[in-house]
Design an enzyme around this catalytic site. Structure first.
Site, PDB file in Angstrom:
ATOM      1  N   GLU A 246       0.798  -0.733   0.164  1.00  8.12           N
ATOM      2  CA  GLU A 246      -0.353   0.004   0.404  1.00  8.12           C
ATOM      3  C   GLU A 246       0.988   1.216  -0.191  1.00  8.12           C
ATOM      4  OE1 GLU A 246      -2.051  -3.083   1.761  1.00  8.12           O
ATOM      5  OE2 GLU A 246      -0.219  -2.229   2.751  1.00  8.12           O
TER       6      GLU A 246
ATOM      7  N   TYR B 212       7.810   1.994  -7.322  1.00  4.89           N
ATOM      8  CA  TYR B 212       6.969   0.628  -7.648  1.00  4.89           C
ATOM      9  C   TYR B 212       6.833  -0.306  -8.872  1.00  4.89           C
ATOM     10  CZ  TYR B 212       6.773   1.673  -2.201  1.00  4.89           C
ATOM     11  OH  TYR B 212       7.390   1.963  -1.102  1.00  4.89           O
TER      12      TYR B 212
END
Length: 168
Positions: free
Chosen positions: A116, A128
Protein backbone atom coordinates in the site's frame (compact mmCIF):
# COMPACT_ATOMS: atom_id res chain seq x y z
CA UNK A 1 32.17 6.97 -4.54
CA UNK A 2 28.51 8.04 -4.63
CA UNK A 3 26.14 8.14 -1.67
CA UNK A 4 24.46 4.81 -2.43
CA UNK A 5 27.59 2.71 -2.89
CA UNK A 6 28.94 3.91 0.47
CA UNK A 7 25.78 2.62 2.17
CA UNK A 8 25.59 -0.90 3.54
CA UNK A 9 22.34 -2.84 3.86
CA UNK A 10 22.09 -5.15 6.84
CA UNK A 11 19.46 -6.91 8.89
CA UNK A 12 17.54 -4.59 11.23
CA UNK A 13 18.02 -5.43 14.90
CA UNK A 14 16.34 -4.16 18.07
CA UNK A 15 19.10 -1.63 18.72
CA UNK A 16 18.21 0.09 15.41
CA UNK A 17 14.68 0.93 16.52
CA UNK A 18 15.55 4.35 18.03
CA UNK A 19 17.25 5.54 14.83
CA UNK A 20 14.49 4.06 12.67
CA UNK A 21 11.83 5.77 14.81
CA UNK A 22 13.57 9.12 14.37
CA UNK A 23 13.54 8.69 10.60
CA UNK A 24 9.98 7.28 10.66
CA UNK A 25 8.65 10.39 12.45
CA UNK A 26 10.55 12.69 10.08
CA UNK A 27 9.19 10.95 6.98
CA UNK A 28 5.68 10.08 8.14
CA UNK A 29 4.77 12.64 10.83
CA UNK A 30 1.01 12.02 10.65
CA UNK A 31 0.95 8.23 10.42
CA UNK A 32 4.29 6.98 11.73
CA UNK A 33 4.54 3.45 13.03
CA UNK A 34 4.87 3.05 16.77
CA UNK A 35 7.92 1.60 18.49
CA UNK A 36 5.74 -1.38 19.45
CA UNK A 37 4.92 -2.08 15.79
CA UNK A 38 8.62 -2.33 14.93
CA UNK A 39 9.28 -4.52 18.00
CA UNK A 40 6.42 -6.82 16.97
CA UNK A 41 7.69 -7.12 13.41
CA UNK A 42 11.28 -7.82 14.50
CA UNK A 43 10.02 -10.49 16.91
CA UNK A 44 8.95 -12.52 13.89
CA UNK A 45 12.15 -12.02 11.90
CA UNK A 46 14.79 -14.21 13.58
CA UNK A 47 13.69 -17.80 14.00
CA UNK A 48 13.44 -20.87 11.74
CA UNK A 49 9.82 -20.16 10.77
CA UNK A 50 10.26 -16.40 10.39
CA UNK A 51 7.78 -14.59 8.14
CA UNK A 52 9.38 -11.13 8.37
CA UNK A 53 12.53 -9.57 6.96
CA UNK A 54 13.65 -6.07 7.97
CA UNK A 55 16.74 -4.22 6.80
CA UNK A 56 18.44 -0.93 7.53
CA UNK A 57 20.72 1.08 5.28
CA UNK A 58 23.75 2.47 7.13
CA UNK A 59 25.94 5.24 5.84
CA UNK A 60 29.72 5.30 6.37
CA UNK A 61 29.30 7.01 9.74
CA UNK A 62 26.95 4.27 10.99
CA UNK A 63 23.87 6.48 10.72
CA UNK A 64 20.62 4.83 9.56
CA UNK A 65 19.81 6.32 6.16
CA UNK A 66 16.89 4.05 5.33
CA UNK A 67 14.96 0.95 6.25
CA UNK A 68 12.45 -1.49 4.84
CA UNK A 69 10.40 -4.48 5.83
CA UNK A 70 8.60 -7.43 4.30
CA UNK A 71 6.02 -9.88 5.62
CA UNK A 72 5.47 -13.19 3.82
CA UNK A 73 2.52 -15.49 4.39
CA UNK A 74 1.27 -18.40 2.25
CA UNK A 75 3.14 -17.40 -0.91
CA UNK A 76 2.26 -13.71 -0.78
CA UNK A 77 4.73 -11.03 0.26
CA UNK A 78 3.70 -7.66 1.61
CA UNK A 79 6.06 -4.70 1.64
CA UNK A 80 5.32 -3.36 5.12
CA UNK A 81 7.42 -0.21 4.99
CA UNK A 82 10.23 1.54 3.13
CA UNK A 83 11.75 4.84 4.13
CA UNK A 84 14.87 6.73 3.13
CA UNK A 85 16.35 9.88 4.64
CA UNK A 86 15.51 12.95 2.57
CA UNK A 87 19.20 13.45 1.88
CA UNK A 88 19.17 10.09 0.08
CA UNK A 89 16.21 10.84 -2.18
CA UNK A 90 17.16 10.43 -5.82
CA UNK A 91 20.30 8.37 -5.08
CA UNK A 92 18.79 4.95 -5.76
CA UNK A 93 18.67 3.90 -2.11
CA UNK A 94 14.92 3.29 -2.21
CA UNK A 95 15.40 1.02 -5.22
CA UNK A 96 18.19 -0.83 -3.41
CA UNK A 97 15.98 -1.41 -0.37
CA UNK A 98 13.08 -2.55 -2.55
CA UNK A 99 15.33 -4.91 -4.52
CA UNK A 100 16.53 -6.46 -1.23
CA UNK A 101 12.96 -6.98 -0.04
CA UNK A 102 12.01 -8.58 -3.35
CA UNK A 103 15.07 -10.83 -3.12
CA UNK A 104 13.85 -11.96 0.27
CA UNK A 105 10.30 -12.44 -1.06
CA UNK A 106 11.78 -14.85 -3.60
CA UNK A 107 13.65 -16.62 -0.79
CA UNK A 108 10.34 -16.90 1.09
CA UNK A 109 8.89 -18.47 -2.13
CA UNK A 110 6.38 -15.67 -2.67
CA UNK A 111 4.61 -15.76 -6.02
CA UNK A 112 3.37 -12.19 -5.63
CA UNK A 113 4.14 -9.11 -3.55
CA UNK A 114 1.61 -6.51 -2.45
CA UNK A 115 2.00 -3.06 -0.95
CA UNK A 116 0.00 0.00 0.00
CA UNK A 117 1.22 3.49 -0.81
CA UNK A 118 -0.37 6.84 -0.05
CA UNK A 119 -2.26 8.20 -3.04
CA UNK A 120 -0.39 11.48 -2.58
CA UNK A 121 3.08 9.85 -2.70
CA UNK A 122 3.84 9.99 -6.42
CA UNK A 123 7.58 9.54 -5.89
CA UNK A 124 7.09 6.14 -4.25
CA UNK A 125 4.46 5.12 -6.79
CA UNK A 126 6.91 5.82 -9.63
CA UNK A 127 9.55 3.64 -7.93
CA UNK A 128 7.13 0.73 -7.54
CA UNK A 129 5.92 1.08 -11.14
CA UNK A 130 9.53 0.93 -12.41
CA UNK A 131 9.86 -2.42 -10.61
CA UNK A 132 6.73 -3.75 -12.33
CA UNK A 133 4.12 -3.19 -9.63
CA UNK A 134 0.63 -2.54 -10.98
CA UNK A 135 -2.28 -0.74 -9.33
CA UNK A 136 -5.04 -3.14 -8.28
CA UNK A 137 -7.29 -1.03 -6.04
CA UNK A 138 -7.67 1.42 -3.20
CA UNK A 139 -8.10 1.25 0.56
CA UNK A 140 -10.23 4.25 1.50
CA UNK A 141 -9.05 6.15 4.58
CA UNK A 142 -6.22 3.65 5.16
CA UNK A 143 -3.71 6.15 6.55
CA UNK A 144 -4.93 7.61 9.82
CA UNK A 145 -5.41 10.04 11.41
CA UNK A 146 -5.32 12.00 8.12
CA UNK A 147 -7.89 9.71 6.45
CA UNK A 148 -5.67 9.43 3.34
CA UNK A 149 -6.44 6.69 0.82
CA UNK A 150 -3.92 3.99 -0.06
CA UNK A 151 -3.24 2.73 -3.55
CA UNK A 152 -2.82 -1.06 -3.47
CA UNK A 153 -0.18 -2.35 -5.88
CA UNK A 154 0.90 -5.87 -6.82
CA UNK A 155 3.97 -7.41 -8.42
CA UNK A 156 3.50 -10.90 -9.80
CA UNK A 157 6.67 -13.02 -9.85
CA UNK A 158 9.11 -11.03 -7.72
CA UNK A 159 11.89 -13.34 -8.88
CA UNK A 160 11.71 -11.67 -12.32
CA UNK A 161 13.24 -8.52 -10.81
CA UNK A 162 16.37 -10.32 -9.58
CA UNK A 163 19.42 -9.42 -11.59
CA UNK A 164 17.48 -6.76 -13.48
CA UNK A 165 18.93 -3.27 -13.32
CA UNK A 166 16.16 -0.81 -12.62
CA UNK A 167 16.79 2.75 -13.75
CA UNK A 168 14.83 5.80 -12.96
Amino acid sequence: MNAVTSIVLREMRWWDIDAVMELEHELFPDDAWSRGMFWSELADARHPDATRHYVVAEDESGRVAGYGGLAAIAGTGDIQTIGTARGQWGTGLGARLLRELLRQATSFECHEVLLEVRVDNGRAQRLYTRFGFESIGFRRGYYQPGNVDALVMRLTDPSSVQGTEIHG
